[in-house]
Motif scaffolding. Sequence first.
Motif, PDB file in Angstrom:
ATOM      1  N   GLY A  99     -17.586 -88.825  44.775  1.00 40.15           N
ATOM      2  CA  GLY A  99     -17.597 -90.474  45.429  1.00 40.15           C
ATOM      3  C   GLY A  99     -18.545 -90.235  46.622  1.00 40.15           C
ATOM      4  O   GLY A  99     -18.463 -91.013  47.560  1.00 40.15           O
ATOM      5  N   THR A 100     -19.340 -89.169  46.790  1.00 40.59           N
ATOM      6  CA  THR A 100     -20.232 -89.375  47.846  1.00 40.59           C
ATOM      7  C   THR A 100     -21.365 -90.399  47.480  1.00 40.59           C
ATOM      8  O   THR A 100     -21.743 -90.749  46.415  1.00 40.59           O
ATOM      9  N   ARG A 101     -21.793 -91.133  48.706  1.00 43.57           N
ATOM     10  CA  ARG A 101     -22.424 -92.466  48.476  1.00 43.57           C
ATOM     11  C   ARG A 101     -23.859 -91.917  49.587  1.00 43.57           C
ATOM     12  O   ARG A 101     -23.638 -91.483  50.352  1.00 43.57           O
ATOM     13  N   ARG A 102     -24.928 -92.381  48.919  1.00 48.39           N
ATOM     14  CA  ARG A 102     -26.357 -92.284  49.701  1.00 48.39           C
ATOM     15  C   ARG A 102     -26.302 -93.304  50.557  1.00 48.39           C
ATOM     16  O   ARG A 102     -26.461 -94.729  50.074  1.00 48.39           O
ATOM     17  N   VAL A 103     -26.575 -93.182  51.859  1.00 52.38           N
ATOM     18  CA  VAL A 103     -26.771 -94.373  52.931  1.00 52.38           C
ATOM     19  C   VAL A 103     -28.182 -94.087  53.647  1.00 52.38           C
ATOM     20  O   VAL A 103     -28.175 -92.915  54.120  1.00 52.38           O
ATOM     21  N   HIS A 123     -25.842 -91.723  65.635  1.00 47.64           N
ATOM     22  CA  HIS A 123     -24.260 -91.611  65.832  1.00 47.64           C
ATOM     23  C   HIS A 123     -23.627 -92.435  64.580  1.00 47.64           C
ATOM     24  O   HIS A 123     -22.543 -91.942  64.078  1.00 47.64           O
ATOM     25  N   CYS A 124     -24.258 -93.424  64.220  1.00 47.47           N
ATOM     26  CA  CYS A 124     -23.960 -94.103  63.049  1.00 47.47           C
ATOM     27  C   CYS A 124     -23.900 -92.944  61.715  1.00 47.47           C
ATOM     28  O   CYS A 124     -23.136 -92.810  60.862  1.00 47.47           O
ATOM     29  N   ALA A 125     -25.026 -92.195  61.525  1.00 46.42           N
ATOM     30  CA  ALA A 125     -25.369 -91.198  60.666  1.00 46.42           C
ATOM     31  C   ALA A 125     -24.185 -90.190  60.694  1.00 46.42           C
ATOM     32  O   ALA A 125     -23.882 -89.635  59.824  1.00 46.42           O
ATOM     33  N   TYR A 126     -23.794 -89.778  61.935  1.00 46.22           N
ATOM     34  CA  TYR A 126     -22.832 -88.927  62.288  1.00 46.22           C
ATOM     35  C   TYR A 126     -21.616 -89.178  61.862  1.00 46.22           C
ATOM     36  O   TYR A 126     -20.962 -88.512  61.043  1.00 46.22           O
ATOM     37  N   VAL A 127     -21.046 -90.343  61.836  1.00 44.15           N
ATOM     38  CA  VAL A 127     -19.755 -90.891  61.438  1.00 44.15           C
ATOM     39  C   VAL A 127     -19.708 -90.858  60.264  1.00 44.15           C
ATOM     40  O   VAL A 127     -18.926 -90.511  59.317  1.00 44.15           O
ATOM     41  N   LEU A 128     -20.816 -91.487  59.301  1.00 49.44           N
ATOM     42  CA  LEU A 128     -20.954 -91.333  57.984  1.00 49.44           C
ATOM     43  C   LEU A 128     -20.939 -90.190  57.252  1.00 49.44           C
ATOM     44  O   LEU A 128     -20.320 -89.848  56.163  1.00 49.44           O
ATOM     45  N   SER A 129     -21.621 -89.270  57.826  1.00 44.58           N
ATOM     46  CA  SER A 129     -21.505 -87.723  57.385  1.00 44.58           C
ATOM     47  C   SER A 129     -20.036 -87.086  57.392  1.00 44.58           C
ATOM     48  O   SER A 129     -19.566 -86.359  56.424  1.00 44.58           O
ATOM     49  N   LYS A 130     -19.567 -87.469  58.491  1.00 46.23           N
ATOM     50  CA  LYS A 130     -18.058 -87.006  58.786  1.00 46.23           C
ATOM     51  C   LYS A 130     -17.156 -87.763  57.476  1.00 46.23           C
ATOM     52  O   LYS A 130     -16.006 -87.081  57.131  1.00 46.23           O
ATOM     53  N   GLN A 131     -17.430 -88.786  57.049  1.00 47.11           N
ATOM     54  CA  GLN A 131     -16.751 -89.494  55.955  1.00 47.11           C
ATOM     55  C   GLN A 131     -17.208 -89.126  54.542  1.00 47.11           C
ATOM     56  O   GLN A 131     -16.692 -89.449  53.573  1.00 47.11           O
ATOM     57  N   GLY A 132     -18.031 -88.075  54.392  1.00 46.87           N
ATOM     58  CA  GLY A 132     -18.553 -87.430  53.338  1.00 46.87           C
ATOM     59  C   GLY A 132     -20.003 -88.154  52.467  1.00 46.87           C
ATOM     60  O   GLY A 132     -20.107 -87.768  51.318  1.00 46.87           O
ATOM     61  N   VAL A 159     -31.900 -90.575  57.658  1.00 47.25           N
ATOM     62  CA  VAL A 159     -32.364 -91.200  58.905  1.00 47.25           C
ATOM     63  C   VAL A 159     -34.024 -91.377  58.750  1.00 47.25           C
ATOM     64  O   VAL A 159     -34.505 -90.230  58.800  1.00 47.25           O
ATOM     65  N   PHE A 160     -34.384 -92.749  58.716  1.00 51.12           N
ATOM     66  CA  PHE A 160     -35.616 -92.665  58.848  1.00 51.12           C
ATOM     67  C   PHE A 160     -36.208 -93.224  60.072  1.00 51.12           C
ATOM     68  O   PHE A 160     -35.456 -94.163  60.742  1.00 51.12           O
ATOM     69  N   ASP A 161     -37.047 -92.744  60.790  1.00 50.10           N
ATOM     70  CA  ASP A 161     -37.724 -93.198  62.193  1.00 50.10           C
ATOM     71  C   ASP A 161     -39.236 -93.151  62.134  1.00 50.10           C
ATOM     72  O   ASP A 161     -39.721 -92.027  61.774  1.00 50.10           O
ATOM     73  N   ASN A 200     -40.626 -94.971  47.114  1.00 54.86           N
ATOM     74  CA  ASN A 200     -40.977 -93.552  47.146  1.00 54.86           C
ATOM     75  C   ASN A 200     -39.882 -93.170  48.138  1.00 54.86           C
ATOM     76  O   ASN A 200     -39.690 -91.849  48.294  1.00 54.86           O
ATOM     77  N   LEU A 201     -39.193 -93.746  48.979  1.00 55.17           N
ATOM     78  CA  LEU A 201     -38.404 -93.033  50.201  1.00 55.17           C
ATOM     79  C   LEU A 201     -36.915 -93.115  49.594  1.00 55.17           C
ATOM     80  O   LEU A 201     -36.282 -92.585  50.189  1.00 55.17           O
ATOM     81  N   GLY A 202     -36.750 -93.566  48.310  1.00 54.59           N
ATOM     82  CA  GLY A 202     -35.211 -93.211  47.580  1.00 54.59           C
ATOM     83  C   GLY A 202     -34.587 -94.396  47.387  1.00 54.59           C
ATOM     84  O   GLY A 202     -34.866 -95.694  47.678  1.00 54.59           O
ATOM     85  N   VAL A 203     -33.346 -94.152  46.537  1.00 52.65           N
ATOM     86  CA  VAL A 203     -32.585 -95.264  46.196  1.00 52.65           C
ATOM     87  C   VAL A 203     -31.283 -95.032  46.963  1.00 52.65           C
ATOM     88  O   VAL A 203     -30.786 -93.772  46.926  1.00 52.65           O
ATOM     89  N   PHE A 204     -30.583 -95.976  47.467  1.00 56.33           N
ATOM     90  CA  PHE A 204     -29.372 -95.640  48.289  1.00 56.33           C
ATOM     91  C   PHE A 204     -28.449 -96.846  47.783  1.00 56.33           C
ATOM     92  O   PHE A 204     -28.684 -97.807  47.421  1.00 56.33           O
ATOM     93  N   ASP A 205     -27.101 -96.379  48.237  1.00 51.41           N
ATOM     94  CA  ASP A 205     -26.078 -97.356  47.860  1.00 51.41           C
ATOM     95  C   ASP A 205     -25.586 -98.231  49.322  1.00 51.41           C
ATOM     96  O   ASP A 205     -25.007 -99.224  49.198  1.00 51.41           O
ATOM     97  N   GLY A 206     -26.219 -97.920  50.505  1.00 54.11           N
ATOM     98  CA  GLY A 206     -25.986 -98.817  51.583  1.00 54.11           C
ATOM     99  C   GLY A 206     -27.088 -98.559  52.727  1.00 54.11           C
ATOM    100  O   GLY A 206     -27.816 -97.606  52.301  1.00 54.11           O
ATOM    101  N   LEU A 207     -27.284 -99.743  53.491  1.00 46.18           N
ATOM    102  CA  LEU A 207     -28.431 -99.562  54.348  1.00 46.18           C
ATOM    103  C   LEU A 207     -27.861 -99.952  55.611  1.00 46.18           C
ATOM    104  O   LEU A 207     -27.252-101.155  55.711  1.00 46.18           O
TER     105      LEU A 207
END
Length: 524
Positions: free
Chosen positions: A92-96, A107-116, A121-123, A282-289
Amino acid sequence: MPLIVVQLRSHDFLCRNIFKLQPHASALYGGSCSIQLAQARSASSVPLHPSYSSLCTPIMLCSTIVNRVFGQINASAISPAGVRCVAMSASGTRRVAVVGGGVSGLHCAYVLSKQGHAVTVFDMGKFAPGKTTWKGLQFDHGLQFVRPVSDAFRAICEEWLAAGALARWDEEAAVRYDARSGTATPRAQWQQQQQQQQQGAASDAGFLDVLDPGPLYVGCPSSDAITSHLAAASHAAVRNDVKVAKAVYDASSRKWLLEGAVRSPSRTLSDVKQQPPVTPWNLGVFDGLVLADKMTGCSGTPGYVELSGTTAGNKMQQAMSQVGSTPLLALLMAYQPEEVPLEQQAAAAAAAGQDAQQQQQHAKPVLELPFDAAAVVNSQEIQWLCMDSRKPGRARADGMQCLVALSTAEFAATLVQRASDGSLPRQTPELLAKMVPPMFAAVQRVLAPLLPDGKLREPGFVQVHRWGAALPAKAFGSACLKAQTAQLAACGDFCLGGGIENAVLSGQAAAEAMCEMLAAADSA
C-alpha cells in the motif's frame, strides 16, 4: 501502440507490448539493478544504470529505452494518454513528490514517510549544512531562532531537541534595544512592563515576536541542522540541484509525471553518467504531489512548475502567485580579536593571582555589546542584531566575533529595486556588494550610542545576503491548499503566515491532507 506498465517491486517492472529490443540494448546501461522487459514472444534483460535507482519509473524507463534504441520514434508519441500505470505494491506504499526542500517541505516529507509512503524531495538549491565563508565562518542569515507557541509545535521542538538539532537559548539572550537612547531592556523586564499596561494596548514584541514569553531555541550547530535532521529522519530521497519544470497529471491512472533537469553543470564524465536522462517524465511517476514553495506557483520565476491535466491545480497556482513576499537584507560581519600587549597580559595575570604564562586571555573582543541579540526599535533601517558566535555550540577558539544584522522591510525595499513586473533583480555578487556600504552605515547608526566614538570598526569580513522570501506579504489563513481530485497539495509560510512554526505546521497539514487524498483515491 499503448504501453501497459505494472510495478512489481521498487525497481522491477513488467512492460508488455513495448517494442522488440535490439540485441545491443543491454549495452546501453550499466550496473546490477535488473529491469525485466518482456514481450509477448520473447524476453530480454536490461541492467539499469545505478544512478537511476532513485529516479526510475515505468514511464521514464520506457521512454528512455525507446529513445535510445529506436531513435526514429518521437518521445512525444509516448504521451500520458497512451499509458496505464497500475498495480502498486501489496504493502500500500504510495510515491509522493515534494517540490521544495525548505523546512515546510521536509517536515511534510517526514510526516508522509512516517505513514509509510515513499517520498522524494526535489529542491533547486545545494544541500550544504552551515554557511561557511571567510576562514570557516558561519552565519545564520535566515532563520534566527525558534520560539514555539502552540502545543503541537512545542512537541515537535522537543523532538528536534532530543535529536540534537536544536539547543536551548538563554531566555534573556535577546533584549529590546532602543536605537535612539542606546537602552537595552531585558526580555523579562519588558514582559513585566507589558503585563502592567492596560489589556489590549498595542505593543511591539520585536522581530517575529521574540520578546513575547516562551522558551527560545536555536539550530545547533547552525539553523541548517533542522533541515538536515528532517531529511535524515524522514528517510526521503532528497534530490538537490534539481529543477522540476513540468508536472503532468494523468487522470485515467491518477498519477503525476514529473519532468526536469539537474541545474549544476557537470564537470566530469562521471558526473554526466550520474545525471538523470533529459527525457519526458525523467524525474519519476508519483501518486501524489506537494508544492512546498510559493515560487512553484509563480510563472516567470526560476522555481515555477508548469502543471497540466488539472484545472484545480492551475487555480491553486494562481492563488499562490497572488501572495507577495517581503524581502529582507542580512549584513554578515566578522571581527578578529585584538592582541593584548604583553604588559597588559602580565597586569591582568597578577590581578588574577596567576602567572603570566598561565593567563590564557591574550586577545580581547573588538565589539563589546551588552547583549547577545537585540530586537531593535526606533530604527527605520535595522530590526534585529545578533552575535551569532555567542549562540549555543558556536564558540570559536580563535575568538572571532560573528555579527548578523537584519534590515527592516522598508529599508530593504529602498535598496532592492524591483522590476516593473514586481520581480526581484538577480542576486549577483556585484549587486550585493553595492548594498554593503548602506547596510554597514545603518548598523553603525543603530549601535552609535554604545560605541566610544560613535563609529563601528571595519570588519575583517563583510557580506550582504538577500533573504528574498523572508516573510509573506499576506497569508491565506488556512493550514494548506489542496486539490482533492488530483492528489495535489501546497504548503509553506504563505498559508498561515511568516515564521518557522507556521511553515512547519503547514507542512504537517499538507502531509495529513495528502494521506487522506491517497486513501480516497484507493477506495474510489
